[in-house]
Motif scaffolding. Structure first.
Motif, PDB file in Angstrom:
ATOM      1  N   ASP A 119       0.835  -1.193   0.000  1.00  0.00           N
ATOM      2  CA  ASP A 119       0.000   0.000   0.000  1.00  0.00           C
ATOM      3  C   ASP A 119       0.877   1.253   0.000  1.00  0.00           C
ATOM      4  O   ASP A 119       2.106   1.182  -0.084  1.00  0.00           O
ATOM      5  CB  ASP A 119      -0.947  -0.015   1.196  1.00  0.00           C
ATOM      6  N   ASP A 120       0.234   2.418   0.095  1.00  0.00           N
ATOM      7  CA  ASP A 120       0.982   3.675   0.025  1.00  0.00           C
ATOM      8  C   ASP A 120       2.022   3.774   1.131  1.00  0.00           C
ATOM      9  O   ASP A 120       3.139   4.261   0.918  1.00  0.00           O
ATOM     10  CB  ASP A 120       0.017   4.865   0.118  1.00  0.00           C
ATOM     11  N   GLU A 121       1.667   3.315   2.321  1.00  0.00           N
ATOM     12  CA  GLU A 121       2.617   3.393   3.433  1.00  0.00           C
ATOM     13  C   GLU A 121       3.819   2.503   3.179  1.00  0.00           C
ATOM     14  O   GLU A 121       4.957   2.871   3.486  1.00  0.00           O
ATOM     15  CB  GLU A 121       1.912   3.004   4.733  1.00  0.00           C
ATOM     16  N   ASP A 122       3.575   1.313   2.601  1.00  0.00           N
ATOM     17  CA  ASP A 122       4.678   0.416   2.270  1.00  0.00           C
ATOM     18  C   ASP A 122       5.605   1.064   1.244  1.00  0.00           C
ATOM     19  O   ASP A 122       6.832   1.049   1.382  1.00  0.00           O
ATOM     20  CB  ASP A 122       4.141  -0.900   1.695  1.00  0.00           C
ATOM     21  N   ARG A 123       5.011   1.644   0.203  1.00  0.00           N
ATOM     22  CA  ARG A 123       5.828   2.255  -0.853  1.00  0.00           C
ATOM     23  C   ARG A 123       6.598   3.461  -0.323  1.00  0.00           C
ATOM     24  O   ARG A 123       7.742   3.698  -0.725  1.00  0.00           O
ATOM     25  CB  ARG A 123       4.938   2.647  -2.029  1.00  0.00           C
ATOM     26  N   ASP A 124       5.983   4.209   0.587  1.00  0.00           N
ATOM     27  CA  ASP A 124       6.693   5.345   1.178  1.00  0.00           C
ATOM     28  C   ASP A 124       7.906   4.870   1.974  1.00  0.00           C
ATOM     29  O   ASP A 124       8.966   5.512   1.965  1.00  0.00           O
ATOM     30  CB  ASP A 124       5.760   6.144   2.082  1.00  0.00           C
ATOM     31  N   ALA A 125       7.745   3.751   2.668  1.00  0.00           N
ATOM     32  CA  ALA A 125       8.863   3.213   3.445  1.00  0.00           C
ATOM     33  C   ALA A 125      10.005   2.789   2.538  1.00  0.00           C
ATOM     34  O   ALA A 125      11.182   2.994   2.850  1.00  0.00           O
ATOM     35  CB  ALA A 125       8.390   2.033   4.297  1.00  0.00           C
ATOM     36  N   VAL A 126       9.657   2.198   1.382  1.00  0.00           N
ATOM     37  CA  VAL A 126      10.689   1.803   0.426  1.00  0.00           C
ATOM     38  C   VAL A 126      11.391   3.036  -0.130  1.00  0.00           C
ATOM     39  O   VAL A 126      12.622   3.088  -0.246  1.00  0.00           O
ATOM     40  CB  VAL A 126      10.075   0.962  -0.709  1.00  0.00           C
ATOM     41  N   ASP A 127      10.616   4.059  -0.484  1.00  0.00           N
ATOM     42  CA  ASP A 127      11.221   5.296  -0.995  1.00  0.00           C
ATOM     43  C   ASP A 127      12.168   5.900   0.033  1.00  0.00           C
ATOM     44  O   ASP A 127      13.232   6.423  -0.311  1.00  0.00           O
ATOM     45  CB  ASP A 127      10.130   6.312  -1.353  1.00  0.00           C
ATOM     46  N   ALA A 128      11.777   5.854   1.316  1.00  0.00           N
ATOM     47  CA  ALA A 128      12.638   6.391   2.365  1.00  0.00           C
ATOM     48  C   ALA A 128      13.960   5.632   2.423  1.00  0.00           C
ATOM     49  O   ALA A 128      15.028   6.226   2.602  1.00  0.00           O
ATOM     50  CB  ALA A 128      11.922   6.319   3.716  1.00  0.00           C
ATOM     51  N   THR A 129      13.890   4.306   2.249  1.00  0.00           N
ATOM     52  CA  THR A 129      15.107   3.505   2.264  1.00  0.00           C
ATOM     53  C   THR A 129      16.016   3.878   1.102  1.00  0.00           C
ATOM     54  O   THR A 129      17.236   3.988   1.252  1.00  0.00           O
ATOM     55  CB  THR A 129      14.757   2.005   2.188  1.00  0.00           C
ATOM     56  N   PHE A 130      15.435   4.109  -0.057  1.00  0.00           N
ATOM     57  CA  PHE A 130      16.234   4.497  -1.221  1.00  0.00           C
ATOM     58  C   PHE A 130      16.903   5.855  -0.997  1.00  0.00           C
ATOM     59  O   PHE A 130      18.060   6.058  -1.366  1.00  0.00           O
ATOM     60  CB  PHE A 130      15.349   4.543  -2.466  1.00  0.00           C
ATOM     61  N   CYS A 131      16.172   6.796  -0.411  1.00  0.00           N
ATOM     62  CA  CYS A 131      16.765   8.105  -0.122  1.00  0.00           C
ATOM     63  C   CYS A 131      17.922   7.965   0.851  1.00  0.00           C
ATOM     64  O   CYS A 131      18.977   8.594   0.683  1.00  0.00           O
ATOM     65  CB  CYS A 131      15.705   9.045   0.454  1.00  0.00           C
ATOM     66  N   ASP A 132      17.724   7.142   1.876  1.00  0.00           N
ATOM     67  CA  ASP A 132      18.794   6.914   2.843  1.00  0.00           C
ATOM     68  C   ASP A 132      20.028   6.321   2.161  1.00  0.00           C
ATOM     69  O   ASP A 132      21.163   6.724   2.445  1.00  0.00           O
ATOM     70  CB  ASP A 132      18.311   5.976   3.944  1.00  0.00           C
ATOM     71  N   ALA A 133      19.793   5.338   1.284  1.00  0.00           N
ATOM     72  CA  ALA A 133      20.912   4.696   0.591  1.00  0.00           C
ATOM     73  C   ALA A 133      21.627   5.682  -0.324  1.00  0.00           C
ATOM     74  O   ALA A 133      22.861   5.716  -0.394  1.00  0.00           O
ATOM     75  CB  ALA A 133      20.401   3.502  -0.209  1.00  0.00           C
ATOM     76  N   PHE A 134      20.877   6.510  -1.029  1.00  0.00           N
ATOM     77  CA  PHE A 134      21.454   7.500  -1.945  1.00  0.00           C
ATOM     78  C   PHE A 134      22.359   8.471  -1.193  1.00  0.00           C
ATOM     79  O   PHE A 134      23.503   8.730  -1.594  1.00  0.00           O
ATOM     80  CB  PHE A 134      20.322   8.248  -2.649  1.00  0.00           C
ATOM     81  N   LEU A 135      21.873   9.011  -0.084  1.00  0.00           N
ATOM     82  CA  LEU A 135      22.677   9.969   0.682  1.00  0.00           C
ATOM     83  C   LEU A 135      23.868   9.288   1.352  1.00  0.00           C
ATOM     84  O   LEU A 135      24.956   9.875   1.450  1.00  0.00           O
ATOM     85  CB  LEU A 135      21.805  10.664   1.730  1.00  0.00           C
ATOM     86  N   ALA A 136      23.674   8.059   1.810  1.00  0.00           N
ATOM     87  CA  ALA A 136      24.792   7.332   2.419  1.00  0.00           C
ATOM     88  C   ALA A 136      25.897   7.090   1.400  1.00  0.00           C
ATOM     89  O   ALA A 136      27.088   7.233   1.705  1.00  0.00           O
ATOM     90  CB  ALA A 136      24.296   6.008   2.996  1.00  0.00           C
ATOM     91  N   ASP A 137      25.507   6.740   0.167  1.00  0.00           N
ATOM     92  CA  ASP A 137      26.499   6.553  -0.886  1.00  0.00           C
ATOM     93  C   ASP A 137      27.234   7.856  -1.191  1.00  0.00           C
ATOM     94  O   ASP A 137      28.458   7.868  -1.380  1.00  0.00           O
ATOM     95  CB  ASP A 137      25.826   6.042  -2.159  1.00  0.00           C
ATOM     96  N   LEU A 138      26.500   8.952  -1.251  1.00  0.00           N
ATOM     97  CA  LEU A 138      27.147  10.237  -1.523  1.00  0.00           C
ATOM     98  C   LEU A 138      28.165  10.582  -0.435  1.00  0.00           C
ATOM     99  O   LEU A 138      29.284  11.024  -0.725  1.00  0.00           O
ATOM    100  CB  LEU A 138      26.102  11.343  -1.618  1.00  0.00           C
ATOM    101  N   ARG A 139      27.775  10.413   0.820  1.00  0.00           N
ATOM    102  CA  ARG A 139      28.708  10.716   1.901  1.00  0.00           C
ATOM    103  C   ARG A 139      29.952   9.844   1.802  1.00  0.00           C
ATOM    104  O   ARG A 139      31.077  10.308   2.023  1.00  0.00           O
ATOM    105  CB  ARG A 139      28.022  10.529   3.256  1.00  0.00           C
ATOM    106  N   ARG A 140      29.760   8.572   1.458  1.00  0.00           N
ATOM    107  CA  ARG A 140      30.887   7.646   1.332  1.00  0.00           C
ATOM    108  C   ARG A 140      31.829   8.071   0.210  1.00  0.00           C
ATOM    109  O   ARG A 140      33.053   7.918   0.306  1.00  0.00           O
ATOM    110  CB  ARG A 140      30.345   6.237   1.063  1.00  0.00           C
ATOM    111  N   ASN A 141      31.274   8.641  -0.861  1.00  0.00           N
ATOM    112  CA  ASN A 141      32.085   9.057  -2.007  1.00  0.00           C
ATOM    113  C   ASN A 141      33.037  10.201  -1.677  1.00  0.00           C
ATOM    114  O   ASN A 141      33.969  10.471  -2.437  1.00  0.00           O
ATOM    115  CB  ASN A 141      31.176   9.479  -3.163  1.00  0.00           C
ATOM    116  N   TYR A 142      32.771  10.911  -0.584  1.00  0.00           N
ATOM    117  CA  TYR A 142      33.608  12.049  -0.227  1.00  0.00           C
ATOM    118  C   TYR A 142      34.474  11.759   1.005  1.00  0.00           C
ATOM    119  O   TYR A 142      34.862  12.673   1.721  1.00  0.00           O
ATOM    120  CB  TYR A 142      32.735  13.278   0.032  1.00  0.00           C
ATOM    121  N   THR A 143      34.768  10.492   1.251  1.00  0.00           N
ATOM    122  CA  THR A 143      35.616  10.109   2.379  1.00  0.00           C
ATOM    123  C   THR A 143      36.851   9.383   1.866  1.00  0.00           C
ATOM    124  O   THR A 143      36.957   9.052   0.680  1.00  0.00           O
ATOM    125  CB  THR A 143      34.855   9.203   3.358  1.00  0.00           C
ATOM    126  N   GLY A 144      37.783   9.123   2.749  1.00  0.00           N
ATOM    127  CA  GLY A 144      38.968   8.358   2.407  1.00  0.00           C
ATOM    128  C   GLY A 144      39.863   9.074   1.411  1.00  0.00           C
ATOM    129  O   GLY A 144      40.032  10.296   1.427  1.00  0.00           O
TER     130      GLY A 144
END
Length: 665
Positions: free
Chosen positions: A209-234
């Motif tokens: 349902d909509d709540e399920d899809r929103d939760a998935v979208d939130a996970t994708f946003c989290d993953a996207f930002l986590a990847d970006l932060r990782r790209n600017y380290t090390g």
């Protein structure tokens, strides 16, 4: 009819200073940045702004999305993140290639043809998908595969690196994020165990349902930002000296609003800064901004609740969107703690200065000293798209020796694929009003006759046809940023001058037997104001009806019956204010006739010298204040002389009349 506004038209502080400050990484560290949104009605140069910024940032990682494109209209945030990540992961000369392993792993499962009704079958297909090294996103044929991005997964013949890869995904999400999703994804591991189940659950809930899809979208946003932060380290930290950039055009659409909300919520959940600059555009007001910002035409007198403690507006209490001229002071380095603006920084586009118009006209080989730039600024009120369109239509026809060419500017045919098209004013009307229904358009044309939009709430006067009610039309105007709030104790809302000019042209073109013709609408407005004791407003509509006698009779009252009756400074100030209001009335006079002949025709000869002088002054100002009435300034000497003549023997207030006369010297 898109307005292709060239860069450097009053936006240097944005395309230069602001963008540079946002991209900068002091000491190589990320800092909390707001989502910058450029607001403006249609044709105010928002897309041109993004184009200018994109051209300026060609050599740094950047991506662009237009939410009004047909293939983005119904896209979920997870799909849009795929487009952004694909563009950001191109190879950039200095920055190399950004990698998004967490995001790709999520997309890998979500885009796979998994039979989620059968868990074992789903796992088998997941194994097969990884073994075949299938592309991560079906719409991107050339995308980098998950094996190379995640690292450690064998391209064929087994799943040796799969637990490590999924663990990489999980380590990119905070403990709080994992706990938050447990309720929606029952098999979510806490960091160890069967990591395959986590991605299966992402795909499973993407079909819920909509709540399920929103939760998935939130996970994708989290993953996207986590990847970006990782790209600017090390090791990458030293060469990636500027933040990445995302340009989001037309974010006023439902999909655009949802995406911005999802992104800002993900930033809040993360609790740490990311290296991403987000510059969006919108031509409508977003309710999400109301927590800490006020709409451009909002009345400041009403009490409002305090904004959330996490919001920052540099100490200003619910400010209106900032102007380009505010940017340098808003972002000047000082001792204020970061972030000064969070999570939004709203910037209103909409009006070019006279110098900006001169600059644009010079690009079409129009001399800065000619009358055309000044005329364009007056007739369009500096609306960027209108200025550009009129210049394109009339520049090659403009004859500085013939002011009449300016009066006919809006009737210039627009060049089309089959030759001459409709008049410029018609094309502009269709472009500006495309966000409104047919009924609303007709109501707007009718309502444009009034001094302000108050009459939108008097349906019986204007015979408004919008079935949803007059309040809806007012809200539509506000949401699409076509309203202005006049300063004063009581709120007075007016239409944007350029939109109103277009609407009045349409009203003037209605046939005399139209039930809401020019004459009938202005007569109703006059009678309404008369009955409600607003005499000056009633005289305004009298003048629009070419009833010069009524306007002159009212304006004569402070002078009394004697030719040399004295009046003081206070009386003179009040009288000039009434004169300004009455002579601001619109007209539908012939734009081919000579202005002086029109004054002579409508002013005529009064009963005495005072009456004649007032009539000539009123009519001359009425015509001159219409940008299309006398663009050549041929009536200036008539107006100057009338003011001087009225001032003779008037006492202390006469100095104000002499000063006003000097404006027309």
């Amino acid at each position: 009819m898109p307005a292709d506004v060239p860069p450097l038209s009053g936006l240097d502080a944005v395309t230069g200073g602001l963008v540079e400050r946002l991209l900068a990484r002091a000491d190589g560290e990320s800092r909390a940045l707001p989502v910058v949104v450029a607001l403006g009605a249609r044709g105010t140069g928002k897309t041109a702004l993004l184009d200018a910024v994109g051209n300026r940032c060609q050599d740094i990682p950047h991506a662009h999305l237009d939410f009004e494109r047909h293939d983005r209209a119904d896209s979920r945030p997870r799909e849009l993140l795929g487009h952004l990540a694909f563009d950001l992961s191109r190879r950039w000369k200095q920055f190399g290639r950004l990698a998004f392993p967490r995001l790709w792993l999520c997309m890998l499962v979500l885009g796979a043809p998994l039979e989620l009704q059968d868990r074992r079958a789903a796992l088998r297909k997941l194994h097969a998908l990884l073994a075949k090294n299938q592309p991560l996103e079906q719409s991107r044929e050339a995308i980098v595969d998950v094996v190379r991005l995640a690292g450690g997964i064998a391209p064929a013949g087994g799943l040796r690196g799969w637990p490590e890869a999924t663990d990489l995904l999980l380590r990119g999400l905070s403990w709080y994020d994992r706990r938050r999703l447990i309720g929606k994804m029952r098999a979510l591991p806490a960091g160890t165990g069967n990591h395959e189940d986590f991605l299966i659950e992402i795909a499973w809930h993407a079909q819920g349902d909509d709540e399920d899809r929103d939760a998935v979208d939130a996970t994708f946003c989290d993953a996207f930002l986590a990847d970006l932060r990782r790209n600017y380290t090390g090791l990458n930290r030293s060469r990636r000296t500027l933040n990445s950039l995302v340009l989001l055009d037309n974010a006023h659409t439902p999909g655009g609003r949802f995406f911005l909300r999802s992104l800002t919520e993900a930033r809040q959940r993360a609790g740490e800064a990311d290296p991403l600059v987000v510059l969006a555009t919108s031509r409508t007001w977003n309710p999400d901004w109301t927590e800490s910002w006020s709409p451009p035409a909002a009345h400041r007198g009403a009490p409002v609740r305090r904004p959330p403690t996490t919001h920052r507006t540099k100490g200003l209490h619910r400010p209106a969107p900032r102007q380009p001229s505010d940017v340098d002071s808003d972002w000047r380095p000082d001792a204020e703690p970061e972030p000064r603006w969070h999570p939004w920084y709203l910037l209103e586009l909409g009006a070019l200065s006279k110098d900006d118009v001169v600059h644009l006209a010079a690009g079409s080989e129009i001399h800065p000293a000619s009358r055309l730039p000044r005329f364009l600024h007056r007739v369009t009120d500096g609306h960027p798209g209108a200025v550009t369109d009129v210049i394109a239509a009339v520049a090659h026809r403009f004859d500085p020796r013939r002011p009449g060419t300016l009066r006919a500017a809006l009737r210039t045919p627009v060049a089309g694929p089959d030759g001459a098209g409709p008049p410029l004013v018609t094309a502009m009307r269709d472009y500006l009003l495309q966000d409104f229904s047919t009924a609303s358009r007709q109501d707007l044309v009718t309502a444009s006759a009034a001094l302000d939009v108050e009459l939108l709430f008097h349906k019986e006067i204007l015979d408004l046809r919008n079935p949803a009610g007059e309040g809806v039309l007012f809200k539509e105007l506000g949401d699409h940023l076509w309203l202005r709030a006049e300063p004063g104790e009581a709120p007075q809302y007016v239409l944007h001058p350029w939109l109103r000019r277009i609407l009045l042209q349409e009203l003037a073109s209605r046939a005399d037997d139209h039930p809401l013709s020019w004459t009938r609408v202005h007569t109703r407005c006059r009678d309404f104001y008369e009955e409600n004791g607003r005499t000056v407003a009633a005289r305004y509509h009298d003048l629009a009806l070419e009833n010069v006698g009524a306007a002159v009779a009212h304006l004569r009252e402070p002078f009394g019956g004697a030719r040399h009756a004295e009046f003081d400074v206070t009386t003179a100030e009040a009288w000039l204010a009434e004169l300004d209001l009455v002579t601001a009335a619109p007209n539908r006079l012939d734009k081919h006739a000579e202005p002086y002949d029109q004054v002579q025709q409508h002013a005529g000869q009064g009963d005495d010298d005072l009456g004649t002088t007032l009539a000539w002054l009123v009519v001359a100002l009425w015509i001159a204040r219409d940008p299309l009435g006398d663009p050549g300034g041929t009536l200036d000497s008539t107006i100057e002389g009338a003011f001087h003549q009225l001032a003779q023997g008037r006492g202390r207030g006469s100095i104000l009349l002499h000063e006003r006369a000097e404006r027309y010297r």
